[in-house]
Motif scaffolding. Sequence first.
Motif, short mmCIF file in Angstrom:
data_model
loop_
_atom_site.label_atom_id
_atom_site.label_comp_id
_atom_site.label_asym_id
_atom_site.label_seq_id
_atom_site.Cartn_x
_atom_site.Cartn_y
_atom_site.Cartn_z
N SER A 25 40.80 42.09 22.20
CA SER A 25 40.22 42.39 23.52
C SER A 25 38.73 42.14 23.52
O SER A 25 38.17 41.61 24.50
CB SER A 25 40.50 43.83 23.93
N ASP B 92 45.02 39.81 29.02
CA ASP B 92 45.11 40.74 27.89
C ASP B 92 46.41 41.52 28.04
O ASP B 92 46.50 42.41 28.88
CB ASP B 92 43.89 41.68 27.92
N GLN C 194 44.21 44.38 30.21
CA GLN C 194 45.24 45.14 29.49
C GLN C 194 45.73 46.31 30.36
O GLN C 194 46.90 46.60 30.43
CB GLN C 194 44.64 45.66 28.18
MG LIG Z 1 43.17 45.09 23.27
#
Ligand SMILES: [Mg+2]
Lengths: 385, 228
Positions: free
Chosen positions: B47, B169, B92
């Motif tokens: 990330s 992500d 994410q």
């Molecule tokens: Mg991550």
Amino acid sequence: MRLSFKIAARFLKFNLAQTFLIVTGIAIGVSVQVFIGLLIQGLQQDLVNTTIGNSPQITISATKEAAVIENWEEAIDEIKENEPGLSAISAAADGPAFLLKDDRSDPVIVRGWIFEDAEGIYSIEEKLVEGRLPKEGEVIAGLNLKDELGLSLNEEMKLATASGRIEEYRISGFYDFRVSSINSSWVITDIKTAQGLFDYGDEVTSIEMQVQDVFAADIIADSINNRIDNEDLIIDNWKAQNQELLSGLNGQSISSIMIQVFVMISVVLGISSVLAITVMQKSKEIGILKAMGIRDGDASRIFLLQGLILGVFGAMLGVALGLGLSVAFTTFALNPDGTPVIAFYINYGFIALSGGIAILASLVASFIPARKSLKLNPIEVIRNG
Amino acid sequence: MADIIKLEKVSKIYGDKIKTQVLFDLDLAFERGSFNSIIGASGSGKSTLLNIIGTLDKPTAGKVLIGDRDVSILAKKQLADLRNSTLGFIFQFHYLLPEFTALENVLMPHRIKGGGVDKSTFKKAEELMDMVGLSKVKNNPANNMSGGQQQRTAIARALMNNPEIILADEPTGNLDSDSTENIYKNLREINERSETTFVIITHDRRIAEKADRIVEIKDGKIEMDVSR
Ligand SMILES: [Mg+2]
Ligand SMILES: Nc1ncnc2c1ncn2[C@@H]1O[C@H](COP(=O)(O)OP(=O)(O)OP(=O)(O)O)[C@@H](O)[C@H]1O
């Protein structure tokens, strides 16, 4: 700008209860401001009206030596032409006399007016309680004089002047000025009658005026003085004669301003603290928007617009509340005779100013969160989930 | 083919007093129009890498070039415009704006770009919602949807401005395998049709294997880099 507005509006709508609370807070501040402001202005207006509302606010009179004003008609024309601030102007031929009745001899002031002009200053028709306005050879007297001497309508009144002349005039009516010193001393007549009684010829003894803005009376009086520039004439205005009233009014104005300043400060503090919290609440949204590429200027504009919207709604509600309070006050707080304790004068300029200040204050308060939003880095939000 | 993303000796160190180095001198480039996946254990720095590519985070050392432009010298406004028009993010955690409906969220990148919403824009947003299988709930408030629906909305939103680069992500972390399959098919189609470059972090090896290239990160370094 449109996007910032859309987002600002949506944020406010999303937290409706909170928005409502802030708007109410602003509205209460504004309504107190409007109510107190109008109340104090009403008080002042009442005071001014009762004190000088039905009397001349600027007076031109002849000195003792000159006794009369020459060329008064030209003087009036000139003043009328050059002084737009006047609301009424009227010439008067006045003189002292004795009213002879039975064995008594009472000092009175004989006032000779052109009634259509004098009406603008004295509202004499309203004050007439019996009979009608005098024509040539007729007079009207005040209620006090009537009661004291037992005068009656259409009776002849005998007046003696200092020069020894004695004349009789028919009493055509009685007036009530609600001021006992006037009611017991003024004998009002037509200008020609007074000129004849005192041998003034065609001249008068004073020119009386009212002005639109009573507080500008001294300035207008000065300007008239400069224009006329005649040593035989004395120009006086109510402000010079009522210093105590003036300082009382001033004190009220200052206390009113103080109250308004403090109300405004509390409104600003309230809005800025609440808006500062909303920027914390919305930091996630701002972070997302920044990650999507919203420019910093647009992002901070969201908070300025929130402040503006809150201010506008708060001001509108506040003005409505303040006016409602004022109306309720004039409707329910009454004197025994049914007139309101304080008559409110709806001053639209002042109301607009109060609302405008609240909106401006909200806008200023929202500068703090707007600045804070500039510093917000989207990564803080993205990382912390 | 030319590289649209280029990282030169990129390092990332978190913290002032206690320093944790997360990325170590990474040299990495992605070709225009390629479909790439990044895999690696949790905490390996995936990330962090993606956020640096996406200009949301700054590298401690090294350079990031997007389409030959060094992003470190861009002014704030240019950076904002780059994020808006050139990059599309799928985070994410999906990150929708709860104050707006799903469809309004999808339209947001277009609005930020400064365009008015006319019929064709609207139609495009609806098509994207249709593509991710959400035409029925498109007018729901964003927070009145399931996690998977929110994630799909975020995918549609990232595609709205036809960005040259999509950075994702774990875009399908909350989805069942059928939906996942379907979405990747669509993304792949977009990639082939419009030469959009994809960089996708995933835990799912099956997905990774469908990409043109797999980059594996381990402890902040490139462990493996294979192209098909
Ligand atoms: Mg991550
Ligand atoms: N703000 C921060 N301050 C300090 N350390 C951080 C910070 N953000 C991330 N880290 C650390 O950097 C490392 C890499 O984090 P990163 O989020 O990039 O991992 P990841 O590969 O995406 O993991 P996951 O698969 O679980 O999402 C982790 O060890 C994490 O603890």
